[in-house]
Enzyme design. Sequence first.
Site, mmCIF file in Angstrom:
data_model
loop_
_atom_site.group_PDB
_atom_site.id
_atom_site.type_symbol
_atom_site.label_atom_id
_atom_site.label_comp_id
_atom_site.label_asym_id
_atom_site.label_seq_id
_atom_site.Cartn_x
_atom_site.Cartn_y
_atom_site.Cartn_z
ATOM 1 N N LYS A 11 0.813 -1.227 0.000
ATOM 2 C CA LYS A 11 0.000 0.000 0.000
ATOM 3 C C LYS A 11 0.845 1.276 0.000
ATOM 4 O O LYS A 11 0.379 2.303 -0.474
ATOM 5 C CB LYS A 11 -0.958 -0.005 1.194
ATOM 6 C CG LYS A 11 -0.247 0.098 2.519
ATOM 7 C CD LYS A 11 -1.202 -0.079 3.686
ATOM 8 C CE LYS A 11 -0.436 0.140 4.966
ATOM 9 N NZ LYS A 11 -0.958 -0.639 6.093
ATOM 10 N N ARG A 22 -7.110 -0.078 17.487
ATOM 11 C CA ARG A 22 -7.650 0.077 16.140
ATOM 12 C C ARG A 22 -8.535 -1.152 15.917
ATOM 13 O O ARG A 22 -9.505 -1.309 16.628
ATOM 14 C CB ARG A 22 -6.524 0.239 15.093
ATOM 15 C CG ARG A 22 -7.042 0.840 13.784
ATOM 16 C CD ARG A 22 -5.939 1.101 12.766
ATOM 17 N NE ARG A 22 -5.463 -0.127 12.127
ATOM 18 C CZ ARG A 22 -4.500 -0.159 11.205
ATOM 19 N NH1 ARG A 22 -3.901 0.960 10.818
ATOM 20 N NH2 ARG A 22 -4.112 -1.300 10.665
HETATM 21 C C1 LIG Z 1 0.088 -1.264 6.579
HETATM 22 C C2 LIG Z 1 -0.060 -2.517 7.329
HETATM 23 C C3 LIG Z 1 1.065 -3.323 7.545
HETATM 24 C C4 LIG Z 1 2.466 -2.961 7.073
HETATM 25 O O1 LIG Z 1 2.987 -1.904 7.801
HETATM 26 P P1 LIG Z 1 4.494 -1.371 7.571
HETATM 27 O O2 LIG Z 1 4.691 -0.398 8.659
HETATM 28 O O3 LIG Z 1 4.510 -0.744 6.211
HETATM 29 O O4 LIG Z 1 5.404 -2.536 7.641
HETATM 30 C C5 LIG Z 1 0.863 -4.510 8.233
HETATM 31 N N1 LIG Z 1 -0.347 -4.864 8.694
HETATM 32 C C6 LIG Z 1 -1.447 -4.099 8.496
HETATM 33 C C7 LIG Z 1 -2.759 -4.565 9.035
HETATM 34 C C8 LIG Z 1 -1.338 -2.901 7.812
HETATM 35 O O5 LIG Z 1 -2.427 -2.143 7.627
#
Ligand SMILES: *Cc1c(COP(=O)(O)O)cnc(C)c1O
Length: 350
Positions: free
Chosen positions: A36, A129
């Site tokens: 993302k 969250r």
């Molecule tokens: C965005 C996200 C991640 C990855 O996070 P990073 O900080 O980019 O490693 C992992 N798990 C969930 C649920 C996320 O929304």
Amino acid sequence: MPYPRITADLDKMVENVALVKEKCAAYGIDIIGVTKGFCAHPDVASAYVKGGVSGLGDSRIDNLKKLQHLNVPKYLLRIPMLSEVESVIEHAHISFNSELVTIKALGKEALRRGKIHRIILMVELGDIREGVLEQDVTEYIQEIKGIEGIEFSGIGANLSCFGGVIPDEHNMSRLVDLADRIEKETGVMVGIVSGGSTSSIPLVSRGKMPKKINHLRLGEIFIIGTYGPTGIHTDVFKMEAEIIEIKSKPSVPTGETGLDAFLRKPVFEDKGIRKRALLAIGRQDVDIEHIKPSDQEIEIIGASSDHLILDIDSCAREYRVGDIVEFGLNYVSILRLMTSEYVHKFTVTT
Ligand SMILES: *Cc1c(COP(=O)(O)O)cnc(C)c1O
């Protein structure tokens, strides 16, 4: 050559993933690549796969749709909307969930299409969250057991993103204890125990991640190298923009001043006449607080929607109109640049 642009070095990305994969594999941790941060650009996601991730994850179905040609499991990381259940079944193999009504709807749609959809039940560990409260988890599993079309694949937790809670031995152990309790009380095996994101890496590096945590979802560590081991690249992405004006001007505006284009009252320090460059990129494309000129003698003065204003008075380099100025990026600026349709996206291999 169109500008402004953001460029990803795919070789650096492959190396980052391979490096982290090796470290995690030594602890029995499987990694999936989170896309993302760069809007799931397919070529960058391919570099993840080449580097050895065992799956790809994104919070948005629109992003997962771009990755259908890549032959690894796709994870939907954000709890699905009830209104998108059909496309979740179509485009994701596994989704993270916390609501029975949604899991039932997913099961129904999976059955209708003759598929089995896998789910990971998210558990609330303090970051407030998403996630089911710990005391409710076994009850949820009992219900999930009976939902046709659904395969329970494991549990997961997310920390640091909202409440800023740091993953530690204590909260990770609670996740592991929960997995044990589920197996004991419901007879359901917990395959995946997913211990978070990049913020969980320091715990792994210190050798303090509980053994039963066997899965992490990683984006930031690959994208900008956060918490990465020695040798990780922090400059996979860079931004370039073009100079459209160079003039020496006063450092303070002339005339009565009101609010700027972003409804703020600008403040200026009088440094006399300074040589400045105007770049064709602005706040509509990037957060200027989150970019850093590669030429350290450049100072960013400010920006409007479509213009970035630089002080180049102290620069050794003799800049000209048409020159390209390069910037280092962080997660915030990469995300915004990749999201802006006015920014051209490129990939390079070295
Ligand atoms: C965005 C996200 C991640 C990855 O996070 P990073 O900080 O980019 O490693 C992992 N798990 C969930 C649920 C996320 O929304």
